[in-house]
Design an enzyme around this catalytic site. Sequence first.
Site, mmCIF file in Angstrom:
data_model
loop_
_atom_site.group_PDB
_atom_site.id
_atom_site.type_symbol
_atom_site.label_atom_id
_atom_site.label_comp_id
_atom_site.label_asym_id
_atom_site.label_seq_id
_atom_site.Cartn_x
_atom_site.Cartn_y
_atom_site.Cartn_z
ATOM 1 N N GLU A 42 -60.330 25.475 -41.404
ATOM 2 C CA GLU A 42 -59.741 26.325 -40.363
ATOM 3 C C GLU A 42 -60.596 27.572 -40.181
ATOM 4 O O GLU A 42 -60.962 28.241 -41.160
ATOM 5 C CB GLU A 42 -58.311 26.705 -40.756
ATOM 6 N N GLN A 43 -60.914 27.906 -38.913
ATOM 7 C CA GLN A 43 -61.788 29.048 -38.676
ATOM 8 C C GLN A 43 -61.106 30.395 -38.895
ATOM 9 O O GLN A 43 -61.779 31.385 -39.177
ATOM 10 C CB GLN A 43 -62.363 28.983 -37.265
ATOM 11 N N LEU A 100 -66.655 26.158 -37.360
ATOM 12 C CA LEU A 100 -67.633 25.086 -37.187
ATOM 13 C C LEU A 100 -68.776 25.541 -36.284
ATOM 14 O O LEU A 100 -68.555 26.113 -35.218
ATOM 15 C CB LEU A 100 -66.935 23.870 -36.576
ATOM 16 N N ALA A 128 -47.672 19.970 -28.668
ATOM 17 C CA ALA A 128 -47.836 19.885 -30.120
ATOM 18 C C ALA A 128 -47.281 18.574 -30.654
ATOM 19 O O ALA A 128 -47.821 17.993 -31.599
ATOM 20 C CB ALA A 128 -47.146 21.070 -30.793
ATOM 21 N N HIS A 151 -40.956 23.780 -29.476
ATOM 22 C CA HIS A 151 -39.944 22.725 -29.603
ATOM 23 C C HIS A 151 -40.475 21.623 -30.501
ATOM 24 O O HIS A 151 -41.632 21.217 -30.369
ATOM 25 C CB HIS A 151 -39.641 22.095 -28.236
ATOM 26 N N GLY A 183 -51.301 19.971 -35.269
ATOM 27 C CA GLY A 183 -51.766 18.597 -35.408
ATOM 28 C C GLY A 183 -52.630 18.400 -36.630
ATOM 29 O O GLY A 183 -52.472 17.431 -37.382
ATOM 30 N N TYR A 207 -35.230 30.133 -25.480
ATOM 31 C CA TYR A 207 -34.526 29.508 -26.594
ATOM 32 C C TYR A 207 -34.638 30.370 -27.850
ATOM 33 O O TYR A 207 -35.502 31.252 -27.954
ATOM 34 C CB TYR A 207 -35.069 28.103 -26.880
ATOM 35 N N ASP A 229 -54.828 18.624 -28.537
ATOM 36 C CA ASP A 229 -55.425 19.317 -27.401
ATOM 37 C C ASP A 229 -56.931 19.095 -27.298
ATOM 38 O O ASP A 229 -57.518 19.277 -26.235
ATOM 39 C CB ASP A 229 -55.141 20.818 -27.484
#
Length: 378
Positions: free
Chosen positions: A35-36, A126, A303, A48, A16, A211, A290
Amino acid sequence: MSNGKERIAIIGAGLGGAVAGALLQHAGFDVNVYEQAPSFSRLGAGIHMGPNVIKIFERIGVAEKVVSISSTPSHWFSRDGISGDYRSRIPLEGYGATYCTVHRGDLQGIQCDALQPGTLHFGKKLTRIDDNGTDVLIEFEDGTSVRADIVVGADGINSRVRETLLGAEKPNYSGWVGHRALISSDKLRKYDLTFEDCVKWWGPDRHMMVYYTTARRDEYYYVTGVPHPAWEFDTAFVPSSREEMFSEFEGYHPVIQALIESTDEVTKWPLFNRNPLPLWSRGRLVLLGDACHPMKPHMAQGAAMAIEDAAMLTRCLQETGVNNFATAFGLYEANRRDRATRVQTVSNANTFLLDQEDPSWVYGYDLYAEPLKSEKAA
């Protein structure tokens, strides 16, 4: 409405967050993503991406690339886990874009590459956010800090941004675990069995979703949903084993037995959840994915909802501009809450596509074709 100078900080470069960054940058906003994790790696397993998401990928120019590396099943099959009888055969074509199953890490790599160079920052865990009314101070564990006009919390179910808005609260353990394993398709060739592109095997109280994750169909993935009374570990996941899998799926169909027998490594993950949040934003902070509406993965749309959130948030900020962020956040929630809540409810119930049904309300959805409803109308 963007003058290209507004500063937007996104916390989290997951599926996301990365798409939010790329969409906002394409719309002309000044965006950085924090990003951590120390670096990018091919983490995770299968995922998917339905036509509702591929339509969004078209906006940042990555749809063709995603389709090219993915398996593109024509149907979602639901089968009785013991007898093998078909419960449903759901077509996945005819919704305006391709249905893809892909490795999460491969997908995330494409998304991160869509960000402007120098705007994705790793190793930024963070620790504190201070919205002082004029801007937001963001502090990281490495001792650095930045300021932004608005902050987007795309940092997952244990979101620190959500915690800033609503206080510390552990997510709810759902009573379910998911086993995950990737299998080389070479290992399946010795069996005189059919391994379908996308199939969910349903038992009385458990399931296994299976899958392919690549266009080469050289990697087959399964993820389960199995009742488990309590999560006794402090880690995000623990190793499992073939022996545990055989025990959990004793008496199930020969295809399931073959998959378990072919497994080299399997892990076990707790499935957590949260109750619907009373708010999605406050001041200069806003949540997506999320961090905002986590759900069990049984519908394969978690997602997708984060990516739809990212697209709607971008659309609303384009409508109002960052200086009028409060209106944008109100529009965003008004235009996302009902759909996200519906998907969350259906996914948690674990009934989606068990029997023959029309999934066009999910896959046929085109976020850009929907008229924006006002905050008051919601």
